[in-house]
Motif scaffolding. Structure first.
Motif: not given
Lengths: 244, 254
Positions: B10-38
């Motif tokens: 909230k302090g950084l972005y003004g985003i209000p009231c996340f409830e039970a927030p959790k920060c996650l790191t999404g990755r694509i590791r060594n992606g392939t040609l075409g579609d790669n899902t986070i």
């Protein structure tokens, strides 16, 4: 519900308002000339955010200018801007807090156009308040004095997030450019160069506006002052403080 | 941790009231040609039931392919996959590019996936995700558009709402994002107050044809919205496929 509004609008800095609510001040059929959009009820204050959105469906180019009404007199708080028919735009200004009986207004050159806006209305016992002075002219003028038993801090709202320090807003309603210097003066002292918060800033004519930085926390008796050396061409100056 | 995270975000972005927030790191590791899902922890990421998520960082790509690479974003909801960005170039091998979050921000619900399509293999990607309970009042609208007028959002009874700007993460500043399968479209987002027939378009002219390129972002009206008020969009997408999305806050009437 004040906590929700604090969170929505103040980046989670709670406690600025008590018993707050959003009030819609939209008017989809403006009259030509000045329109009073909202008047603060008794016992309340209202935060007027930085923008009114306009939509011109009047049939020809329409010019808008935001104003506030204080003591029965309307004062401009933005420059005037014209937009073409069937177009939308925004009228921007620096946020302020209105007291009971004061009004948010907009002038429209044409009848029949639209303005979209809102304010946050809250108890007048809340820490958030503002100073306004529409006659900063001919030397030093005291804008705000921190009362006994309180401390105060100038406050910038969302529209200035990321800007350094805090600032008072100014607008020049006259046709003559003037200079403005701001001071934060300790209790018992006098306006002078030792307490200058900002170098003299030129504010050009005809609704030019600038931010006048004010940094620091005020203790009881400390005051904010402005200097406009011009003897006859006044400035309008306002700012928001958190007084606790 | 929850309070600390709320305060930080909230302090950084003004985003209000996340409830039970959790920060996650999404990755694509060594992606392939075409579609790669986070992925999160090696599994394709979708918010769990009862949760939503939004991207709150730029997406960083590292091109390890040995040659120039390109990438664009897709969004999967149910059985449908939507392209949601134009194509970004990663100029050379071992270079990194920041793929702005402005382009890839549909709020995700359970069953939604974020995909990056590579024109070469061997690209890595990182993105920050914040996941929160779906009782939180940050919500997203995402809709396929038909030729003519489309209603994207109507404020329900007992609620007030504000469009939430993804560019600077603040309420009451409108930003809508869209994609179409042709080069240019006439597109007019507008606000309609309950009971009024006036189409208030505060940023895009009703009389001038706006150009809606692939993966565009543009301003839209962002007033305080009351029950029955609507956000609509008109388009002349007679042959193109088009979709639009935006983020909004919906909270109890004050």
């Amino acid at each position: 519900m004040a906590d929700i509004i604090n969170s929505i609008y103040n980046s989670g800095w709670n406690g600025f308002y008590n018993n707050a609510k959003f009030v819609d001040v939209t008017n989809l059929n403006l009259s030509a000339g000045d329109n009073d959009l909202y008047t603060v009820p008794t016992g309340k204050r209202a935060l007027v955010p930085y923008v009114l959105s306009t939509y011109n469906n009047s049939g020809s180019t329409c010019t808008y200018q935001a104003k506030i009404k204080v003591g029965g007199t309307r004062y401009i708080i933005s420059s005037a801007a014209g937009i073409g028919n069937n177009s939308g735009s925004t009228t921007n200004y620096r946020s302020l807090v209105l007291e009971a009986g004061e009004s948010l207004c907009i002038s429209s050159s044409n009848a029949g156009s639209c303005v979209l806006g809102w304010v946050i209305e809250f108890d007048d016992s809340s820490p958030m308040k503002s100073f306004k002075n529409f006659n900063v002219v001919n030397g030093n003028v005291t804008l705000y004095t921190c009362p006994s038993g309180k401390t105060a801090k100038m406050f910038n709202l969302v529209e200035t997030a990321g800007a350094s320090g805090s600032a008072a807003a100014t607008i020049n309603p006259t046709a003559t450019g003037v200079n403005l210097t701001m001071y934060l003066v300790p209790s018992g002292q006098s306006v002078g160069v030792n307490y200058q918060n900002q170098q003299a800033t030129g504010i050009f004519a005809s609704a030019d506006s600038v931010d006048a930085p004010i940094s620091g926390v005020l203790a009881a008796g400390d005051f904010i002052a402005a200097n406009n050396p011009n003897a006859s061409n006044q400035l309008y100056v306002w700012g928001i403080v958190i007084e606790q | 941790m929850t309070d600390a995270l709320n305060g930080l975000v909230k302090g950084l972005y003004g985003i209000p009231c996340f409830e039970a927030p959790k920060c996650l790191t999404g990755r694509i590791r060594n992606g392939t040609l075409g579609d790669n899902t986070i992925q999160v922890n090696g599994t394709n990421y979708t918010p769990p039931s009862g949760r939503r998520a939004m991207i709150f960082s730029d997406v960083l790509f590292a091109n390890l392919s040995g040659s120039a690479a390109t990438v664009f974003a897709k969004f999967t909801r149910g059985a449908n996959t939507y392209t949601i960005s134009d194509t970004q170039s990663v100029s050379s091998s071992n270079a990194m590019v920041s793929f702005s979050r402005q382009r890839v921000l549909p709020v995700m619900s359970n069953g939604d996936y974020l995909i990056f399509n590579y024109a070469t293999s061997s690209c890595n990607a990182w993105v920050s995700i914040i996941e929160f309970d779906d009782s939180c009042f940050i919500k997203g609208a995402f809709a396929e558009l038909s030729n003519g007028i489309n209603t994207l959002y109507t404020v329900p009874s007992g609620k007030q709402a504000s469009v939430f700007n993804n560019r600077d993460m603040t309420p009451f500043r409108g930003a809508m994002f869209g994609y179409n399968t042709e080069a240019a479209r006439q597109v007019i987002p507008y606000f309609q107050k309950n009971g009024s027939s006036i189409n208030c378009s505060t940023s895009i002219s009703n009389s001038v044809v706006g150009v809606w390129g692939s993966g565009a972002g543009f301003q839209m009206p962002a007033p305080l919205m009351n029950p029955g008020d609507t956000i609509k969009i008109s388009t002349n997408a007679t042959t193109a496929q088009a979709w639009a999305w935006f983020t909004y806050l919906e909270f109890p009437t004050q």
